[in-house]
Design a protein around this motif. Sequence first.
Motif, short mmCIF file in Angstrom:
data_model
loop_
_atom_site.label_atom_id
_atom_site.label_comp_id
_atom_site.label_asym_id
_atom_site.label_seq_id
_atom_site.Cartn_x
_atom_site.Cartn_y
_atom_site.Cartn_z
N GLY A 157 -55.22 -43.14 26.03
CA GLY A 157 -55.40 -41.97 25.71
C GLY A 157 -56.88 -42.48 26.17
N THR A 202 -61.00 -37.57 23.73
CA THR A 202 -61.28 -35.90 24.38
C THR A 202 -62.55 -35.81 24.02
N ASN A 257 -60.32 -39.94 20.38
CA ASN A 257 -59.57 -39.73 21.05
C ASN A 257 -58.76 -39.22 20.47
N SER A 299 -56.30 -35.60 21.09
CA SER A 299 -55.51 -35.61 21.91
C SER A 299 -53.71 -34.44 21.34
N GLU A 300 -53.67 -33.45 21.88
CA GLU A 300 -53.08 -32.76 20.86
C GLU A 300 -53.50 -32.64 19.39
N ARG A 301 -54.55 -32.91 18.63
CA ARG A 301 -54.87 -32.66 17.35
C ARG A 301 -55.98 -31.93 17.32
N ASP A 302 -55.95 -30.57 17.72
CA ASP A 302 -56.49 -29.32 17.43
C ASP A 302 -57.40 -29.67 16.12
N GLU A 303 -56.85 -29.71 15.25
CA GLU A 303 -56.09 -29.30 13.90
C GLU A 303 -56.97 -30.18 12.97
#
Length: 284
Positions: A10, A13, A143, A145-149
């Motif tokens: 990772g 981001t 990092n 990633s795929e943790r917008d919330e």
Amino acid sequence: MTLRERAGSGEPTHRLVTRSLPGVRDSDDAGRVTAENRVVDILLEYGSAVNLRIDPKHGQFETVRSELARVPESEQVLAGSGREFRASLPADRPLVESVLELPADATDAWVDRTFSLEAFAILTEESWLYYSVPHETHIRECNASERDELVATLNEALEQVPGSAVVPVDGVTSWTTDGARYELTWDRLKRNPDANGSVAYDLERLQRVRVGTTEPALRFDWRPASAESVPRRAWWWLRDSEAARPPTRVRVLDSARAREILDAFDRLRSSLEYSYEVGDSDSR
């Protein structure tokens, strides 16, 4: 100093950014340490461990050494040399928080927090979540990633810390026009005319941005170079004179894209409390 590959997969981001507001100290409500500690307080809920590299001069070094496990060199995740310790979560969270705490008007604590705490990383079972080098405020990486919330939660927590936000590492938005690529980051509008480098225009100078009424273009009003400090103007003259002349008009592919870019400027203005205006047209 960066994270070693063994910290897990990772790339960063997002990163925590904080504007340098006049008269604001690190421990103030709008200070850089305050912003980071708010973010860390949330991220500790998601981590399984915190690795710290701490200088023996740190006021809590002996406590850290006696209460936390020393990380073998083969398992260290913080690049560089020095002693690395691992705090398990949630058991060692109070100690981590005490190391990160910065009481107001505590000079020794400020030195410890800024310099003697050399680096730390919040880790999960699979990878890493947050990495910081306290004396390098541009190295506050996440990092997510795929943790917008999670990113949304972090920014909600920063609403009470003026001038701070968690922003994408790769910029807020970008577009290409007239043979040049433009990129909007949290603090600059960058122009990359070719492969030889880029020119960056400081958003602190921006006074207004708006969309043209007769063409798909962005129009900018900037504070004149004469209003900048003498050292800043001297730097431009010697190193980057182009940066002293930001563009007043930049074409965009179409009106819809121009609106999207304008919205990006507006989000930055709101989250980081810039003073520039975001207008709907050429009209004043």
